[in-house]
Scaffold this active site. Structure first.
Site, short mmCIF file in Angstrom:
data_model
loop_
_atom_site.label_atom_id
_atom_site.label_comp_id
_atom_site.label_asym_id
_atom_site.label_seq_id
_atom_site.Cartn_x
_atom_site.Cartn_y
_atom_site.Cartn_z
N ASP A 484 -28.17 42.73 -34.11
CA ASP A 484 -28.59 42.13 -32.79
C ASP A 484 -29.19 40.61 -33.10
O ASP A 484 -29.56 39.89 -32.06
CB ASP A 484 -29.45 43.02 -31.61
CG ASP A 484 -28.63 43.68 -30.99
OD1 ASP A 484 -27.34 43.32 -30.74
OD2 ASP A 484 -29.04 44.73 -30.42
C1 BGC Z 1 -34.44 44.07 -32.02
C2 BGC Z 1 -33.39 44.64 -32.25
C3 BGC Z 1 -32.56 45.32 -30.90
C4 BGC Z 1 -32.53 44.21 -29.88
C5 BGC Z 1 -32.01 44.68 -28.59
C6 BGC Z 1 -34.52 43.03 -30.90
O1 BGC Z 1 -35.58 42.43 -30.49
O2 BGC Z 1 -35.17 43.43 -33.09
O3 BGC Z 1 -33.48 45.74 -33.20
O4 BGC Z 1 -31.44 45.45 -31.26
O5 BGC Z 1 -34.04 43.55 -29.71
O6 BGC Z 1 -31.95 44.07 -27.61
C1 NOJ Z 2 -31.43 48.24 -32.61
C2 NOJ Z 2 -30.15 48.34 -31.27
O1 NOJ Z 2 -30.40 49.14 -30.53
C3 NOJ Z 2 -28.91 48.36 -32.03
O2 NOJ Z 2 -27.76 48.14 -31.09
C4 NOJ Z 2 -28.78 47.26 -33.14
O3 NOJ Z 2 -27.49 47.58 -33.75
C5 NOJ Z 2 -30.06 47.38 -34.08
N1 NOJ Z 2 -31.08 47.47 -33.42
C6 NOJ Z 2 -30.00 46.26 -35.17
O4 NOJ Z 2 -30.22 44.95 -34.49
#
Ligand code: BGC
Ligand code: NOJ
Length: 795
Positions: A484
């Site tokens: 993400d």
């Molecule tokens: C996090 C990710 C997460 C995303 C969700 C980010 O701040 O680092 O792990 O998937 O937010 O929106």
């Molecule tokens: C957490 C999120 O829930 C997931 O959708 C994402 O793939 C991972 N972070 C990696 O960014």
């Protein structure tokens, strides 16, 4: 030092032996639509259906002291006031023990010869927590004590509860019964639900106004009424309603008293809201209280809960020579998969329950952890998720559990999302053999009348990615892919913007090798499925897969490993030519799982590079070297300090991708080593270093470049649960569900290579003794047939 607790595998419990754990170590309760979080000091909260909109208890995230709010029992014994769970008074206890079990938590405290044993659980099919309290006078003189039971109500919407005080402090309303206190804020208008906290005996005094109970300037650790041994019988009008109930008890030496409390939630039909003008209809609450009025009733409900988990966890178990493996497989990993499925990413001690809906990709991946346990619920979840897809194959990135509608604030545009629907559905099909799901009519964006079959949704998903390619014939990343934080079309310089939702630069052509690998892996599986259905689209799928493989080999290979992406301007990410972020884990995992270029040795090389450049003491980091400054062309990834989260953290979710790829490549020792590093039961980190629970996976363990490598964060709700489950059950122990049976294909070091598996599969139960030989790794196919089977398999 591991001085905070230990596993009790026979009881399926983790036993915490001192209350001052390095971070609250929590558990979950609930199996239907009422859920609770409970810490080892009884902190936490509960909600019905939706952690944001139907929050029952108030909880203060990130407050000080940590973990304030929960179900607190106060005992006043002479001049001493204490809690069985130590907090909030923190009076030193003579004995403390917390046992987190499957859907319940027991906390026992002893002070001055009085023992208090508490048990908290959410009964099956009930919207309540049951609290049992047993007090025993272990001294040789009689005791006259006061017991207070206390909870603080949330004004339902956990978000506005924390911000709209000009309104909130005037809305609170309660009702009082002789043995129960009701919370009915906003019931007078549009709400048809209330909460209550009752006991199986009348109380001797009560308070429902928080400040009257605590005293204006006191904390939970020094409630004025408790210190005085009194109650004011206050009735809350606005401010902050609570439920505090006092019981005056006399205990002869050796004598015990048991009380049962019910913390419940009720929804009434519109026509039956009131029993008299302004008076809530209490019949459903009374029925719930009556259901737990006696010890025998509470015992039976608890036995039912245990039977539920015994049955579930009896569906897959291993008996090996490695206790850490057995307890992970048989207990904690499966339990975490269930909890993650229930909660998605909504409510943990790191997720506030107000921030996110259900993720499209997350929910699909979570299925892989539970299809063998609760296939019916998996089926429904797949249909719910698919209904949030758009007609062009794109999908809402998230949807709200309460409405099942896509979340407009986030929208769509994440390049990987559609492929996960294939992943989730295929996992379900291989487990259940239930092909009828493919003919279910499913709408687009929940619009009635737009239904097509689920199979059509799958085709549209695949086509969407197959036709969204960039200049190198690789998949466009969109807002981001699985990572993400890889926001390559975003270019944000405004700290008030969200990386994930900010309008992307039009015409963004950034491409992802992670999606390419996912596309090839899922495409192969999809073609196999279409073949079985006799569907001619299999040919087109196969040729798209072949073209993608060629594109990866031509444009996605960096020499020693797979590139990670092409950025907006066509620059390489995850290349030896980069100063930072030379290599990333996701594309090594996915391209190697897809076996792209395996014959030419690309997968072996990529995995060796991962070992060389990404592996550290605690697992494989996400990228190396981590970015040392913010690079606006890469987005959120470079916003994190080095070694944390997506910037060089050990993002446990993606370690199993490499482990699975190692297993597919036959790299037995590498697979095992990586697995034991990220699996908490193997105790790679001391309790103090890890900080978070030693019995569940966390999303992230700080990586080699962090200030404290090995420190865990974001425990419980993570795709790590389902992926480590898939990895250990299918690839290490090697029990792979297939459309027509089970394929046994283990990848485990020879010294652990003899073990027994019990596996329920559809209408069959298999007891399999597996013996690995040094001629392996090999495989044996067991065709499905209903009934009981006892087998020996040598591979
Ligand atoms: C996090 C990710 C997460 C995303 C969700 C980010 O701040 O680092 O792990 O998937 O937010 O929106
Ligand atoms: C957490 C999120 O829930 C997931 O959708 C994402 O793939 C991972 N972070 C990696 O960014």
């Amino acid at each position: 030092m591991n001085c905070y607790g230990h596993f009790d595998d026979a009881a399926r419990e983790y036993v915490i032996t001192r209350p001052d754990t390095p971070w609250p170590w929590i558990n979950y309760m609930g199996t239907g639509d009422f859920f609770s979080l409970i810490s080892n000091t009884a902190g936490g909260y509960c909600f019905c259906r939706d952690a944001k909109f139907r929050r029952i208890l108030r909880y203060r995230y990130n407050g000080v002291p940590m973990d304030a709010g929960g179900r607190y029992f106060y005992i006043k014994d002479g001049d001493t006031v204490w809690n069985p769970g130590w907090k909030p008074c923190k009076t030193p206890l003579d004995l403390y023990e917390c046992r987190h079990g499957m859907g319940y938590t027991r906390i026992c405290g002893e002070k001055g010869g009085l023992r208090a044993e508490t048990l908290f659980f959410v009964p099956l099919e009930q919207r309540c927590e049951v609290h049992r309290v047993k007090l025993t006078n272990r001294s040789d003189s009689p005791k006259q004590i006061q017991l207070y039971a206390f909870v603080e109500w949330c004004l339902w919407n956990a978000s506005t509860d924390m911000e709209n005080f000009q309104r909130n402090l005037s809305t609170g309303e309660v009702e009082v019964g002789p043995d129960v206190l009701f919370h009915k804020t906003e019931y007078r208008e549009r709400r048809n639900h209330y909460a209550f906290y009752g006991a199986n005996r009348p109380f001797d005094g009560f308070d429902t106004d928080r400040e009257t109970f605590l005293g204006m300037y006191n904390g939970f650790d020094a409630p004025g009424q408790v210190l005085a041994g009194t109650s004011a019988n206050s009735v809350a009008h606005g401010w902050s309603p609570v439920a505090a109930e006092r019981f005056d008890l006399t205990l002869a030496p050796g004598a015990s008293e048991e009380l049962i409390f019910v913390l419940g939630y009720v929804e009434n039909p519109a026509e039956a809201k009131f029993e008299a003008p302004g008076v809530i209809n209490k019949a459903p609450a009374r029925a719930m209280l009556d259901a737990f009025a006696t010890d025998a009733q509470a015992d039976a409900a608890f036995a039912d809960l245990r039977a539920y988990w015994d049955d579930l966890l009896g569906r897959f178990s291993v008996a090996s020579d490695v206790p850490e493996l057995d307890r992970t497989v048989n207990i904690w990993n499966q339990y975490q998969c269930m909890i993650t499925f229930f909660m998605s990413r909504s409510a943990s001690y790191f997720e506030s329950g107000i921030g996110r809906g259900m993720g499209f990709r997350d929910s699909n991946q979570d299925l892989a952890g539970i299809v063998h346990l609760i296939p019916d619920r998996a089926r429904q979840r797949i249909l719910d998720i698919a209904a949030t897809q758009f007609p062009d194959g794109g999908c809402y990135h998230q949807y709200q559990p309460l409405t099942k509608r896509g979340n407009n604030d986030i929208g769509g545009g994440f390049g990987d999302d559609p492929l996960w629907l294939l992943f989730g559905t295929i996992a379900y099909l291989k487990e259940t053999g239930d092909f009828t799901i493919l003919s279910e009519p499913v709408p687009f964006d929940n619009v009635p009348g737009s239904e097509v079959t689920l199979l059509e949704h799958l085709k549209i998903s695949f086509r969407r990615v197959a036709t969204s390619l960039g200049p190198h014939g690789l998949p466009l990343i969109g807002r981001a892919d699985w990572n993400d934080c890889l926001n390559l079309n975003c270019f944000s310089l405004d700290p008030d913007e969200s990386f994930q939702t900010t309008e992307n630069v039009v015409g963004g052509q950034a491409e992802s090798l992670m999606i390419a690998g996912l596309f090839v892996a899922e495409g192969k599986d999809f073609a196999e499925l279409l073949d079985r259905l006799g569907d001619a689209e299999a040919t087109a799928v196969r040729s798209a897969v072949r073209a993608m493989e060629e594109a990866v080999k031509k444009h996605g290979w960096d020499g020693e490993w797979f590139l990670r992406a092409y950025d907006f301007h066509g620059g390489k990410i995850g290349s030896c030519a980069c100063d930072e972020g030379k290599i990333f884990i996701e594309s090594q995992g996915w391209c190697a799982m897809a076996r792209i270029g395996a014959d030419e040795g690309l997968c072996d090389k990529a995995l060796d590079s991962a070992v060389k450049l990404l592996e550290c003491e605690h697992g494989l980091v996400l990228n190396a070297p981590a970015y040392s400054s913010y690079l606006y062309q890469y987005g959120e990834i470079s916003s994190y300090p080095q070694g944390y989260k997506e910037n060089g953290g050990i993002f446990c979710h993606n370690n199993p991708w490499v482990i699975i790829a190692e297993a597919m490549a036959g790299h037995v020792e590498d697979a095992w080593r990586h697995y034991t590093k990220i699996t908490p039961a193997f105790g790679r980190q001391s309790h103090d270093l890890r900080k978070v629970e030693p019995y569940v996976f966390c999303q992230m363990v700080a990586g080699a470049e962090a200030a404290r490598p090995g420190e865990g964060k974001n425990s419980w709700l993570t795709g790590t649960a389902a992926w480590t489950w898939k990895c250990v059950s299918e690839y290490i122990l090697g029990v792979k569900p297939q459309y027509d049976g089970l394929l046994i294909e283990p990848c485990i070091p020879l010294q652990y290579g003899t073990y027994r598996i019990h596996r329920r599969f559809r209408e069959a139960a298999y007891d399999i003794t597996v013996r690995c030989t040094d001629g392996g790794p090999g495989k044996v196919f067991i065709p499905y047939s209903p009934g009981r089977h006892v087998l020996e398999v040598t591979v």
